[in-house]
Scaffold this motif. Structure first.
Motif, mmCIF file in Angstrom:
data_model
loop_
_atom_site.group_PDB
_atom_site.id
_atom_site.type_symbol
_atom_site.label_atom_id
_atom_site.label_comp_id
_atom_site.label_asym_id
_atom_site.label_seq_id
_atom_site.Cartn_x
_atom_site.Cartn_y
_atom_site.Cartn_z
ATOM 1 N N ALA A 160 22.204 28.762 54.660
ATOM 2 C CA ALA A 160 22.835 30.090 54.643
ATOM 3 C C ALA A 160 23.975 30.140 53.633
ATOM 4 O O ALA A 160 24.104 31.105 52.864
ATOM 5 C CB ALA A 160 23.334 30.461 56.035
ATOM 6 N N VAL A 161 24.815 29.114 53.622
ATOM 7 C CA VAL A 161 25.927 29.072 52.666
ATOM 8 C C VAL A 161 25.385 28.980 51.245
ATOM 9 O O VAL A 161 25.885 29.650 50.334
ATOM 10 C CB VAL A 161 26.887 27.900 52.990
ATOM 11 C CG1 VAL A 161 27.879 27.678 51.862
ATOM 12 C CG2 VAL A 161 27.613 28.165 54.299
ATOM 13 N N ASN A 162 24.345 28.182 51.032
ATOM 14 C CA ASN A 162 23.731 28.074 49.712
ATOM 15 C C ASN A 162 23.212 29.435 49.247
ATOM 16 O O ASN A 162 23.457 29.847 48.106
ATOM 17 C CB ASN A 162 22.593 27.048 49.743
ATOM 18 C CG ASN A 162 22.038 26.761 48.368
ATOM 19 O OD1 ASN A 162 22.769 26.458 47.446
ATOM 20 N ND2 ASN A 162 20.734 26.874 48.247
ATOM 21 N N ALA A 163 22.517 30.148 50.115
ATOM 22 C CA ALA A 163 21.989 31.469 49.768
ATOM 23 C C ALA A 163 23.118 32.472 49.543
ATOM 24 O O ALA A 163 23.048 33.301 48.631
ATOM 25 C CB ALA A 163 21.052 31.963 50.869
ATOM 26 N N LEU A 164 24.156 32.389 50.357
ATOM 27 C CA LEU A 164 25.288 33.306 50.217
ATOM 28 C C LEU A 164 25.996 33.115 48.873
ATOM 29 O O LEU A 164 26.240 34.079 48.144
ATOM 30 C CB LEU A 164 26.265 33.095 51.370
ATOM 31 C CG LEU A 164 27.524 33.955 51.366
ATOM 32 C CD1 LEU A 164 27.161 35.420 51.572
ATOM 33 C CD2 LEU A 164 28.480 33.499 52.452
ATOM 34 N N VAL A 165 26.287 31.874 48.537
ATOM 35 C CA VAL A 165 26.964 31.591 47.268
ATOM 36 C C VAL A 165 26.065 31.981 46.086
ATOM 37 O O VAL A 165 26.524 32.615 45.129
ATOM 38 C CB VAL A 165 27.379 30.104 47.186
ATOM 39 C CG1 VAL A 165 27.814 29.724 45.782
ATOM 40 C CG2 VAL A 165 28.490 29.814 48.181
ATOM 41 N N SER A 166 24.787 31.638 46.174
ATOM 42 C CA SER A 166 23.854 31.991 45.103
ATOM 43 C C SER A 166 23.780 33.500 44.908
ATOM 44 O O SER A 166 23.820 34.007 43.784
ATOM 45 C CB SER A 166 22.451 31.460 45.416
ATOM 46 O OG SER A 166 22.446 30.067 45.411
#
Length: 171
Positions: A160-166
């Motif tokens: 989720a954090v990876n997708a959010l930052v991306s």
């Protein structure tokens, strides 16, 4: 069968859940790379369509067709990159895919010297094919690394954090 997993209670605030991945130094390195990669790619991409339409005089059909060819290559090469990443490593794929994408950026100026010429269309096709192939490798492997660095039972928060930052950096 009982697994000893550090599972957070259901009433844990979302802020707490999403902060844990940010404290992981190895994962932060993946986030920094993925974030800046998405920023750079999505910052430049809209200008290429305008360039093809206005400066090269291509029709919208050509621009959309090239974009579709890039996406088609992306889909077709996910499996190949996955096999290579499984056999070697995600970082090995990134070491090849990232420079391939950058090389595609570097040959844009050669599409018009100074105007359209016989190699303009073949170069545009090659650029879009390379972009699709390389983007598949980068997307697959950065996602794999985000998943790999997640402790057991915490993959959802890491992804989720990876997708959010991306997403934020791409925007």
């Amino acid at each position: 069968l009982h697994l000893d997993v550090d599972v957070l209670p259901r009433d844990t605030p979302l802020r707490v859940i999403l902060q844990q991945p940010l404290r992981d130094a190895r994962f932060r390195a993946v986030l920094i790379f993925t974030g800046w990669w998405n920023f750079a790619v999505n910052f430049a991409a809209p200008f290429f369509a305008v360039y093809m339409l206005r400066d090269l005089g291509l029709s919208m059909l050509w621009v959309i067709g090239l974009s579709v060819s890039s996406q088609l290559m992306n889909v077709l090469f996910f499996r190949l990159w996955g096999g290579i990443a499984d056999r070697f490593s995600n970082k090995s794929v990134l070491v090849f895919a990232c420079p391939m994408f950058i090389f595609g950026f570097l040959i844009w100026p050669f599409t018009a010297m100074p105007d359209k010429y016989v190699l303009t269309i073949p170069l545009l096709i090659a650029i879009h094919v390379m972009a699709g192939i390389s983007t598949a490798g980068v997307t697959l492997c950065t996602g794999n690394l985000a998943f790999k660095f997640a402790p057991y039972g915490k993959a959802t928060a890491y992804l989720a954090v990876n997708a959010l930052v991306s997403g934020v950096m791409a925007t």
